[in-house]
Motif scaffolding. Sequence first.
Motif, PDB file in Angstrom:
ATOM      1  N   UNK C  79       0.810  -1.221   0.000  1.00  0.00           N
ATOM      2  CA  UNK C  79       0.000   0.000   0.000  1.00  0.00           C
ATOM      3  C   UNK C  79       0.844   1.273   0.000  1.00  0.00           C
ATOM      4  N   UNK C  83       1.859   2.076  -6.477  1.00  0.00           N
ATOM      5  CA  UNK C  83       1.715   1.485  -7.811  1.00  0.00           C
ATOM      6  C   UNK C  83       0.236   1.274  -8.104  1.00  0.00           C
ATOM      7  N   UNK C  93     -14.829  -3.720  -6.315  1.00  0.00           N
ATOM      8  CA  UNK C  93     -15.515  -3.938  -5.045  1.00  0.00           C
ATOM      9  C   UNK C  93     -17.016  -3.890  -5.273  1.00  0.00           C
ATOM     10  N   UNK C  96     -19.281  -1.029  -3.845  1.00  0.00           N
ATOM     11  CA  UNK C  96     -19.048   0.370  -4.185  1.00  0.00           C
ATOM     12  C   UNK C  96     -19.484   0.650  -5.623  1.00  0.00           C
ATOM     13  N   UNK C  97     -20.020   1.845  -5.817  1.00  0.00           N
ATOM     14  CA  UNK C  97     -20.374   2.295  -7.149  1.00  0.00           C
ATOM     15  C   UNK C  97     -19.115   2.476  -8.002  1.00  0.00           C
ATOM     16  N   UNK C 100     -17.083   5.326  -6.940  1.00  0.00           N
ATOM     17  CA  UNK C 100     -16.403   5.120  -5.664  1.00  0.00           C
ATOM     18  C   UNK C 100     -15.245   4.142  -5.802  1.00  0.00           C
ATOM     19  N   UNK C 104     -11.531   5.521  -4.956  1.00  0.00           N
ATOM     20  CA  UNK C 104     -11.027   5.032  -3.666  1.00  0.00           C
ATOM     21  C   UNK C 104      -9.549   5.350  -3.405  1.00  0.00           C
ATOM     22  N   UNK C 105      -8.667   5.087  -4.384  1.00  0.00           N
ATOM     23  CA  UNK C 105      -7.255   5.388  -4.125  1.00  0.00           C
ATOM     24  C   UNK C 105      -7.040   6.877  -3.839  1.00  0.00           C
ATOM     25  N   UNK C 107      -9.300   8.862  -2.422  1.00  0.00           N
ATOM     26  CA  UNK C 107      -9.838   9.103  -1.095  1.00  0.00           C
ATOM     27  C   UNK C 107      -8.766   8.765  -0.052  1.00  0.00           C
ATOM     28  N   UNK C 108      -8.070   7.656  -0.298  1.00  0.00           N
ATOM     29  CA  UNK C 108      -7.020   7.252   0.643  1.00  0.00           C
ATOM     30  C   UNK C 108      -5.911   8.270   0.725  1.00  0.00           C
ATOM     31  N   UNK C 109      -5.728   8.999  -0.371  1.00  0.00           N
ATOM     32  CA  UNK C 109      -4.670  10.001  -0.351  1.00  0.00           C
ATOM     33  C   UNK C 109      -5.165  11.329   0.186  1.00  0.00           C
ATOM     34  N   UNK C 152      -9.390   2.734 -12.125  1.00  0.00           N
ATOM     35  CA  UNK C 152      -9.071   2.707 -10.705  1.00  0.00           C
ATOM     36  C   UNK C 152      -7.556   2.609 -10.503  1.00  0.00           C
TER      37      UNK C 152
END
Lengths: 560, 343, 364
Positions: C79, C83, C93, C96-97, C100, C104-105, C107-109, C152
């Motif tokens: 993580x 990459x 997933x 998730x739409x 989303x 997601x990546x 959002x994590x950032x 994604x």
Amino acid sequence: MGVLKRKARLGGLETIGLLGLFALVIYPLAFLVRESFLWNGSFSLEAYRQILSERSNYSALGRTLKVGVMVTLAATLTGTGIAWLCSRSDMGGRRRIAALAVFPFMVPPFIGAFSWGQLLGPVGYLNKVFFALTGLEKPFFNLYSEAGIVLVMAIHLYPLAFMTMTKAFDQMDGALEEAARVAGSGWHRVIRDVTLPVLMPTIANSALLIFVAAISNFGVPAALGFSNGYFVLTTRIFDAVMNFSHKNHFSIAAALSILLAGVAGIALFTANLALRQRRYGIVGGKATLPSRVPLDKFHGWTTALVWVFISFIAAAPLVAMALTAVTNVYGLPATPANWSLKHFSYVLGKMPAAQRALKNSFILSVSSASLAVIFSGILAYVAAKSASTKRSAIEFVATLPYAIPGTVLALSMILAFNKPIFGFRLYDTLGIILLAYVARYFIFPMRSVLASLDRVSGDLEEAARVSGAGQWRRFKDIVLPVIKPGIVLGWFLVLIPTMHELTVSVLLWSVGNETLGVAVFTLQESGGIQSTAALALVTIALTSILRWISGKIGGKEREL
Amino acid sequence: MLNCSGILNRRVLSTVLKNLVCLILVLVGIVSIEAQTKTSGIVTIYTSVPENLMNEIAPLFAKARPGYSLKVYRSGTPDIMAKLEAEAKSGKINADVVWVAETTSAEDLKDLNLLRPYTSSEATNIPAQLKDAAGYYYGSRLINMVLAYNTLKVKEPKSWNAMLDPAYRGKVGIPSPANSGSALYALGSIVNRADMGWKFIEAVRANGGVQLKNNSDAVQKVASGEIFLAIALDYQVKNFRDSGSPISYAVPEEGLVMVVSPVALLKGSPNPKGGEIFLEYVLSKDCQEFMSASQSVVPVRTDVTPPRGVPSLETLKAMQSDAVFIKKNKGALVEHFVSIMTK
Amino acid sequence: MANIEIDGITKTFESKPAVSDVSFEIEDGEFVSLLGPSGCGKTTLLRCIIGLLRPDEGRIAIGGQVMFDAKSGVDIPTEKRGLGMVFQSYALWPHLRVADNVGYPLKLRGLPRSAIDEKVRELLELVDLGDVAERFPRELSGGQQQRVALCRALASQPKLLLMDEPLSNLDAKLRERVRFEIKNVQRSTGVTILYVTHDQAEALSMSDRIGVMKEGKIAQIGSPTAVYARPSNGFVADFVGDGNVLPVTVSGHNMWLKGGENLGSLRLELPEGMRDGQEAFLVVRPEDCVVAPAPSSGSPASARDKDEEGIIATVQQLLYRGRDKEALLTCGARRLRAILNPDMPLRPDSSVIVKFKRFHFIGK
């Protein structure tokens, strides 16, 4: 195989999971194990020697196994069959049947035994009808027998299989079945060759829970096996606990409990061994909805049969209980002339202990279900990602508090938590009951979550890792939502039994901390049969409301 | 349909979960703190005395002894014993007083070294056979094992031998001495009589007799007509009879079985002074008078005149019960009984 | 600047080596494919690079940062490697739409909501999926799911995008379309890609360089042309482009097929350094075989004019492929594949003479 092929660094989650397991299970049960090796205060194998040289223990063990296997077979077959009809066929009234099918699980076993006794006991309502119709004096079914014990337990436990299997059928990737149909299989072949084998881990999972529930059940054999001397291990253990004139009776009870836990352990390892190669990730990143099987010419018959069956076993004990609850004078015929609502008004209005118990049990069951779900979610995740030996060990330890009789667990809890720990004393508070509930029942969410995890393929989580999600984030953002159906189910599976739990709470309650099970039991003890039935009905009503709410929160599993 | 429900559900679920965790912690905290703050005037009692009696005695005690109040854990005698033994094993007894149904349990507790001897000033008016010579426990009330019968099926029986009547074949029962001390007393008294003995139990079994789980099981089954005749506790039968159930009891000509319900102090209890005060209260004239008047309990004091309908110690027709014999042979009695009844 | 350095990576599963001592480098913005049959270790290598597997030996550095080094014990968790990866199963997933999933990546950032929305829309539009942002993955077709997975993986602007057989779940037509799509995306984003596949057509059409893998080792790494036209060993020649690999012996200016001296000779320009009597492999692409019907009279071997060049072969099977025709020939114990003009009047069992337009020697 499950979530991740790779043995990943688990860090924080693993620490939490294993610490919890220690506090909830290992620490209190260590006292039990210690007790079993004590004789007159010093270390000895005497307790084991005694239980193994006592012939009646072997017959009790044999009966325990027999009842366990028969209940497991009956409950798993019934539950799986009805679950399939409800979630995969075009049977009529599926939703309503699904709602009704869960009912018997909401009736506490000791009340279930009691109300089936009201129906099928020697002078039960149904036998009375039978006498009137035939003029015979012999009941057509004697509930006070091995068959009666199996019947009442199977009725109580089949919803476990039903609920677990419904989720599994709903979650399964339809493409697997479609592939078999395309390959030229008829629906019955598809079910036999694809659906059932693919879901075998889930079936085995619920069968295991049912088996453990059946062998550790005390209420039913105590109520139905006592008068004819039909003893199983749990009733033997109870006798040992209560045999105060015997100086080392606790050691005997502890050793017998460990024997019972051993039976559960063997069942668990057998199941795991058989399934080692069979954990498939069948919910992948690409999925199609399963289609429904047309019942065609059997449609009408199946629908009618299932309806009659389900409504009978769901409604009959409730009706029996309701009849008893509204009976003004116990022992006189249950005709409208002898009806009254005074027992309801008594338990709801004039019995402060009952009102406290309603409040306490509500708090206890909601909180123990929530804590159990959170804890077991973490632990199941840790187990799913561990090597198989470690996983088996975790599963075994987690099963223990449920595999021994509640009385014995409660005694272990007293031994462990009577004295203050870090200056904080749990004893005599709701806290110790809460702890005991979580310890006893977290195996339910643990197994349903494990089953969900085993069905989810690992690349979903790997994708999150690649996206940059650390362990907590992956757990929270990906794993948790994907296993949500398992979690909601697990929450509910703790909620129901804790709502009416008796054997653990009867030793742990204190004034102001009564539980519904204790209140119902006290009423029954003091002879208030009608009030007992009334309070039991109130309990069941409350549980149904909670079920309805949890259905609202957790519904829409089909999204996955 | 799919579009909004997903988000809604997720948010609802996570909010609900978060709130739940907070709620649980707060509740458990409150309850725990609440339980830990109040101590001084509280007397904790573990008892198997019927709930309705305890519900009346608790407020009376609080009124009669200002500054003290009663905290009651009420359950079956076996539960009380198991709880106490486990507490003792873990090194902390949490109750001050134990009040059970019959003396063998008190003797067991004495053997387990859990009781504290105490000389009661009230006890002078209690006959010697109703109290422990060393002051470990005192008889506080008398309860009686009698012959309960279903009034729709059976005419008032005269003798215990009614249980052998072939007319009632398969419809007679005896509560198990394994689960109930008073049932043990009844069994011990019956087998000790030359004219009854184990022969009587065997004859009951031969007449289709069954063992019943406990005393309340016996009363319920007689009331429902599942069985017609059973050995039962008098006050439990009375409760059912008073609510209109077709049940009553007879005092057989051989005599009833008198069971002494002992009250005792626990060693190393949190509030020893309070325990003594409660014990004295139970044995006091006030309380004895109240119990006999309100619960038809036979008083243990010679200076209390029972109200009408309640027999006095002198008028009570009881079978001989040898407490020492019963206590000594408890295991053998239970075992022999079970072996007969499961034959 | 060498962007990605893979140095001496070895990974063993239960004493069975899956990847052994693999080293190569990837330049910034390059598209490198790992090509090989299933079980050759290419996916294992990929998973080592991304960190889902821990190599036993070696060193991995990306953009100058050491991600893994067995010697110094550095092992940056997946993580944190920054990459991107497209999984074979897409691994979208299900809860998730689409938006989303892709966001997601980001959002994590910790990007603000509006920035995420903006970026997600941009990415989805890049692959023509702007209108499905609010749907759930199961409501999309396979090709759409694949492109969502691509978006994604690209969302966090990874230093390296890894793709594990991303097209294998798609039908042939769609596969070709998505190939263009991926190339387009690479061109517009400039992302560096390491692409794992067993399909040589995919590798040849998209890659800047191809590493052909065999039994845990890189058999050859080079540009598609190099790998295709100048395979450095028989395996590569055979696996890439179904080349014909013939064992030959050089004699004078003639080259003899081993074990079939009398099947005919070819006068070929021998590369420098090849000595008389040396044994070698001759690699010829099917499309470089020139096939002509043999003179019809007499036995092929005896009726031959000594000076005529070519190998005598027999047609075993003919596959009509629309724009051409593939012939499977036997010559002695050897098999030979050739691409023919679809109009050539040949039937199974007819004799032919084969000459080679282009060829390539591999030393023994």
